[in-house]
Design an enzyme around this catalytic site. Structure first.
Site, short mmCIF file in Angstrom:
data_model
loop_
_atom_site.label_atom_id
_atom_site.label_comp_id
_atom_site.label_asym_id
_atom_site.label_seq_id
_atom_site.Cartn_x
_atom_site.Cartn_y
_atom_site.Cartn_z
N ASP A 13 0.82 -1.22 0.00
CA ASP A 13 0.00 0.00 0.00
C ASP A 13 0.85 1.27 0.00
OD1 ASP A 13 -2.25 -1.73 0.40
OD2 ASP A 13 -1.79 -1.74 2.53
N LYS A 16 2.32 2.14 -4.97
CA LYS A 16 3.04 1.63 -6.16
C LYS A 16 2.24 1.84 -7.43
CE LYS A 16 3.08 -2.38 -4.30
NZ LYS A 16 2.56 -2.01 -2.98
N GLY A 40 -4.31 -4.62 -4.31
CA GLY A 40 -5.25 -3.67 -4.91
C GLY A 40 -4.53 -2.36 -5.14
N HIS A 41 -4.50 -1.93 -6.37
CA HIS A 41 -3.90 -0.65 -6.68
C HIS A 41 -5.01 0.35 -6.94
CE1 HIS A 41 0.13 -1.94 -7.03
NE2 HIS A 41 -0.02 -2.63 -8.13
N GLN A 224 2.00 -5.91 -3.05
CA GLN A 224 2.42 -6.03 -1.64
C GLN A 224 3.76 -5.32 -1.41
OE1 GLN A 224 1.44 -9.41 -3.00
NE2 GLN A 224 -0.64 -9.06 -2.39
P1 GDP Z 1 -0.44 0.34 -3.82
O1 GDP Z 1 -1.06 -0.99 -3.65
O2 GDP Z 1 0.99 0.35 -3.35
O3 GDP Z 1 -0.59 0.90 -5.19
O4 GDP Z 1 -1.16 1.35 -2.84
P2 GDP Z 1 -2.73 1.66 -2.69
O5 GDP Z 1 -3.32 1.93 -3.99
O6 GDP Z 1 -3.37 0.68 -1.80
O7 GDP Z 1 -2.62 2.95 -1.79
C1 GDP Z 1 -2.19 4.12 -2.23
C2 GDP Z 1 -3.30 5.12 -2.00
O8 GDP Z 1 -2.73 6.36 -1.78
C3 GDP Z 1 -4.21 5.30 -3.19
O9 GDP Z 1 -5.49 5.63 -2.74
C4 GDP Z 1 -3.58 6.46 -3.94
O10 GDP Z 1 -4.49 7.19 -4.71
C5 GDP Z 1 -3.06 7.28 -2.80
N1 GDP Z 1 -1.83 8.00 -3.06
C6 GDP Z 1 -0.77 7.61 -3.80
N2 GDP Z 1 0.20 8.53 -3.73
C7 GDP Z 1 -0.26 9.50 -2.89
C8 GDP Z 1 0.32 10.70 -2.37
O11 GDP Z 1 1.46 11.06 -2.67
N3 GDP Z 1 -0.45 11.42 -1.50
C9 GDP Z 1 -1.70 11.05 -1.14
N4 GDP Z 1 -2.37 11.82 -0.28
N5 GDP Z 1 -2.27 9.93 -1.62
C10 GDP Z 1 -1.54 9.16 -2.46
#
Ligand code: GDP
Length: 425
Positions: A13, A16, A40-41, A224
């Site tokens: 999370d 990525k 989940g992205h 992950q």
């Molecule tokens: P992933 O699985 O690593 O892609 O992460 P997730 O999608 O679960 O979580 C990332 C969340 O943070 C998503 O809702 C993105 O839209 C949000 N997000 C990503 N980068 C940023 C950031 O720099 N600032 C903020 N406030 N939200 C972000």
């Protein structure tokens, strides 16, 4: 640069999906190499929000090709519904989405076994907090050579074999205290999904080899994170695959010496979903504030994430095992209002200072962080679009991250949109 891997440096999370989305501009291919639809992205394109579980986020870029490599385990029913969702939003996957014929299939019996085991474990107080998507049992079957691969599932005569598997696995489900599945209904459902997936199934090892030969750029999208890696994570509170950079090679068929750059994605603080040790977890107001400002709820499960300060021990370890060439520091904006910011520089356990991640999870659980404090910048960074405009205190924080971890900061993210991302010159 030809091939690049984006990995999560913490417990997943890290954002990525968004970093991959930004880096996809420079690639022709985006490849998932491990995990399943337990990941989940969330990607924001303009004002549209896409939540992708299996399909690489490269699919959101017209003309880019997406691959699910054989290191991934594929839930055919979940994947079909994801493809349908994309189609409904006019994203065409034809000729640009490929599924490895070597990827193992997640069946509903895997999910039922996962749930029954977690249920029993939770009664015994030993739950590891799986997402109950059947990922662990599917990798288990793969390793014990009892799995079924997509190439076999899409054969015309697969239904009988699938049916026999449901009959056999029902005994296990019952023995675990779960309810037997309706064999015919479940077989029909998965075979219908296989029919939809058939045109996408290919030998992606050859496909990616040929792409490389042609000089195409390949971007690997880890799911992950390092601390959830089956080998490097806090076992057994881990996922069943290898999210670290080495997994990109074994899970795709692109050899390790052809992977040229590793981007470690790391939040400016830390979060974790599910059970297991988390030394910098903050149970007080700070952790709560990070969760609220950062909207720390899982994209797949909706579970709220545990929050805490940046952990340089974890980040250093991630640099070590992934060969991180550069950091993408995300969610810097979430710390905008904090007066002081903490970074864990080492741990203390049994009166001793330790600098490195212990392999012993029980020992890890007893580690307490040794913090260093730096001043916060206390200004809104969400409108910033270039590194030069960051407040001096934010730059100092990022410099400290580099000093403590040994990897430079290459990318900074201050919000969920593509535009809220910039490079450090
Ligand atoms: P992933 O699985 O690593 O892609 O992460 P997730 O999608 O679960 O979580 C990332 C969340 O943070 C998503 O809702 C993105 O839209 C949000 N997000 C990503 N980068 C940023 C950031 O720099 N600032 C903020 N406030 N939200 C972000």
């Amino acid at each position: 640069m030809a091939t690049q891997v984006v990995i999560g440096a913490q417990w997943g999370d890290e954002g990525k999906g968004k970093i991959v989305d930004v880096l996809t501009e420079q690639a022709q291919w985006v490849v998932r190499y491990q995990g399943g639809n337990n990941a989940g992205h969330t990607v924001k394109v303009g004002d549209e929000k896409f939540v992708l579980h299996l399909v690489p986020s490269g699919i959101l870029h017209a003309g880019k090709k997406s691959v699910i490599g054989h290191g991934v385990v594929v839930d055919p029913i979940g994947l079909v519904s994801e493809l349908k969702g994309l189609q409904e939003r006019d994203i065409d996957c034809t000729g640009r989405f490929f599924l490895s014929d070597r990827a193992h299939v997640v069946f509903s019996y895997h999910k039922a076994i996962d749930a029954a085991r977690e249920e029993a474990a939770s009664k015994a107080g030993s739950s590891i907090g799986t997402t109950r998507r059947g990922i662990g049992p599917t990798y288990g079957d793969k390793v014990t050579r009892k799995g079924l691969r997509l190439g076999e599932l899409v054969r015309a005569d697969a239904a009988e074999r699938v049916k026999a598997r449901f009959v056999e696995r029902n005994e296990i489900i019952k023995a675990l205290g779960g309810e037997a599945l309706d064999v015919d209904a479940h077989t029909a459902e998965v075979m219908a999904a296989a029919e939809v997936l058939r045109p996408f199934v290919a030998d992606t090892v050859v496909l990616l080899h040929e792409a490389r030969q042609a000089g195409d750029k390949i971007l690997f999208e880890g799911a992950q994170g390092t601390m959830l890696d089956i080998d490097y994570g806090s076992y057994p509170f881990v996922t069943s695959s290898s999210p670290t950079s080495g997994g990109a090679a074994t899970g795709s068929g692109v050899p390790p010496n052809r992977i040229e750059n590793v981007v470690g994605v790391c939040k400016a603080y830390t979060t974790r979903v599910g059970e297991g040790p988390f030394p910098t977890e903050d149970f007080n107001e700070d952790g709560q504030r990070m969760g609220e400002i950062g909207h720390e709820f899982g994209a797949t499960t909706g579970r709220s994430r545990r929050c805490g300060w940046f952990d340089a021990v974890v980040a250093r370890y991630a640099v070590m095992v992934n060969g991180v060439d550069q950091w993408a520091i995300t969610k810097l904006d979430v710390l905008d209002t904090f007066e002081t910011i903490k970074l864990a520089v080492a741990y203390e356990v049994d009166g001793e200072r330790i600098e490195n991640m212990p392999a012993d999870t029980e020992l890890f659980a007893r580690c307490t962080p040794i913090y260093e404090e730096v001043p916060g910048w206390q200004s809104d960074t969400t409108g910033i679009t270039s590194f030069e405009d960051l407040p001096a205190a934010a730059v100092s924080f990022l410099d400290r991250v580099t000093e403590l971890t040994g990897a430079k900061v290459g990318i900074v993210s201050v919000g969920p949109r593509r535009a809220q991302t910039f490079n450090r010159p």
